[in-house]
Write a protein that holds these residues in place. Structure first.
Motif, PDB file in Angstrom:
ATOM      1  N   THR A  89      -0.310   3.403  -0.769  1.00  0.00           N
ATOM      2  CA  THR A  89       0.182   2.131  -1.297  1.00  0.00           C
ATOM      3  C   THR A  89       0.983   1.382  -0.234  1.00  0.00           C
ATOM      4  OG1 THR A  89       0.280   3.190  -3.451  1.00  0.00           O
ATOM      5  CG2 THR A  89       1.405   1.094  -3.258  1.00  0.00           C
ATOM      6  N   PRO A 193      -3.263   3.952 -13.489  1.00  0.00           N
ATOM      7  CA  PRO A 193      -2.023   3.438 -12.887  1.00  0.00           C
ATOM      8  C   PRO A 193      -2.092   3.450 -11.366  1.00  0.00           C
ATOM      9  CG  PRO A 193      -1.530   4.952 -14.673  1.00  0.00           C
ATOM     10  CD  PRO A 193      -3.017   5.016 -14.466  1.00  0.00           C
ATOM     11  N   SER A 196      -4.147   0.408 -10.193  1.00  0.00           N
ATOM     12  CA  SER A 196      -3.401  -0.857 -10.353  1.00  0.00           C
ATOM     13  C   SER A 196      -2.314  -0.959  -9.294  1.00  0.00           C
ATOM     14  CB  SER A 196      -2.753  -0.932 -11.739  1.00  0.00           C
ATOM     15  OG  SER A 196      -3.737  -0.904 -12.726  1.00  0.00           O
ATOM     16  N   GLU A 197      -1.615   0.155  -9.085  1.00  0.00           N
ATOM     17  CA  GLU A 197      -0.507   0.146  -8.126  1.00  0.00           C
ATOM     18  C   GLU A 197      -1.004  -0.090  -6.698  1.00  0.00           C
ATOM     19  OE1 GLU A 197       2.910   3.296  -7.318  1.00  0.00           O
ATOM     20  OE2 GLU A 197       2.340   3.079  -9.420  1.00  0.00           O
ATOM     21  N   THR A 225       1.066  -5.049 -16.066  1.00  0.00           N
ATOM     22  CA  THR A 225       1.174  -4.845 -14.612  1.00  0.00           C
ATOM     23  C   THR A 225       2.048  -5.926 -13.973  1.00  0.00           C
ATOM     24  OG1 THR A 225      -1.064  -3.939 -14.630  1.00  0.00           O
ATOM     25  CG2 THR A 225      -0.174  -4.518 -12.483  1.00  0.00           C
ATOM     26  N   ASN A 228       5.650  -5.969 -15.424  1.00  0.00           N
ATOM     27  CA  ASN A 228       6.318  -4.681 -15.247  1.00  0.00           C
ATOM     28  C   ASN A 228       6.933  -4.170 -16.555  1.00  0.00           C
ATOM     29  OD1 ASN A 228       7.060  -2.505 -13.792  1.00  0.00           O
ATOM     30  ND2 ASN A 228       8.943  -3.416 -12.978  1.00  0.00           N
TER      31      ASN A 228
END
Ligand code: URA
Length: 287
Positions: A89, A193, A196-197, A225, A228
């Protein structure tokens, strides 16, 4: 196995294991290949010459311990260096932040190979519409039609989205459309998740580069998303919030996803109200 068992029984058990696929004797402890290291090269033999003054020392007495051999993998097996989710990420973030235009962002995403979805998708689905529009619409992820054409919202839910936009006097020349994920999840499953992250830094930069006056968030995945939150779309829809990502903030309005409206047409009324609220917010009159 009990050593008093008749041999026939032991052979039957062995055959049972072979039939079940366990046809190789490896060891009596499980091997974690992620911890395993390649077998080290044997240490070079000491070359010091022996002289009569230095007789060979007897090997120290050692008590033999019941020590299991360290797991080894054969040299021919590749040792895979796993990158942590955080590292992946962080890498996505660095790549996205370095992009100074939408073209650059699209190019970087095209060659970004650290999201597993890229391997199963046919095309990158970057965006559609007018990047200078005041309204940016964000869906969840491409479906099969979008994946095939590389354009967001071109399938049945896209057709409904177009009709909804037409109802407030807009079309793709007056909105800009993208998704949380730019690649189709196989079988149209929900984004994980991690997915998406991992894709969020690209979307954050995407929004920063477009600088819309407001965001319309289609469906629960988009709303949760970008806002948050874990609150569901039924509670969130119709309530204005603030999007804050990277160096950009703007008002955002969650509403139902067109695919959900196709299954629950009675809710179109609420979506209509949300679109009117958006137009009012953007000071656009609806005739
Ligand atoms: N659903 C989405 O969320 N996005 C698309 O692009 C198509 C369907």
């Amino acid at each position: 196995m009990d050593s008093t068992e008749p041999l026939g029984n032991a052979l039957e058990q062995l055959q049972w294991h072979i039939d079940a696929g366990a046809d190789e004797a490896i060891g009596d402890v499980p091997i974690n290949h992620l911890n395993a290291v390649a077998e080290p090269e044997p240490a070079p033999k000491p070359t010091a010459k022996l002289t009569p003054e230095s007789p060979p020392k007897p090997a120290p007495e050692t008590t033999p311990k019941a020590k299991r051999p360290a797991p080894v993998i054969r040299k021919s097996e590749p040792v895979i260096q796993l990158q942590s989710a955080e590292e992946t990420t962080a890498n996505a973030q660095a790549i996205a932040q370095a992009c100074n235009s939408l073209d650059e962002l699209r190019d970087k995403l095209t060659v970004f190979d650290q999201c597993p979805l890229q391997a199963t998708a046919q095309n990158l689905v970057f965006a559609d519409g007018n990047p200078k529009a005041d309204l940016m619409i964000i869906g969840e992820a491409p479906g099969a039609d979008e994946d095939r054409q590389g354009v967001p919202f071109v399938g049945v839910s896209g057709q409904l989205l177009d009709r909804m936009l037409a109802a407030i006097g807009r079309d793709r020349t007056s909105v800009y459309i993208t998704n949380i994920l730019p690649w189709r999840p196989p079988g149209n499953r929900k984004p994980t998740p991690f997915e998406s992250e991992l894709c969020l830094p690209f979307l954050t930069r995407h929004i920063e580069l477009v600088q819309p006056k407001a965001l319309l968030l289609l469906g629960g995945t988009s709303a949760s998303t970008l806002m948050n939150t874990t609150t569901g779309i039924t509670k969130l829809r119709g309530k204005w919030g603030e999007y804050a990502g990277g160096n950009y903030t703007c008002p955002c309005l969650p509403t139902y996803h067109p695919a959900y409206l196709l299954r629950q047409p009675a809710l179109k009324r609420d979506a209509w109200r949300d679109l009117l609220s958006m137009q009012k917010h953007l000071h656009v009159e609806v005739n």
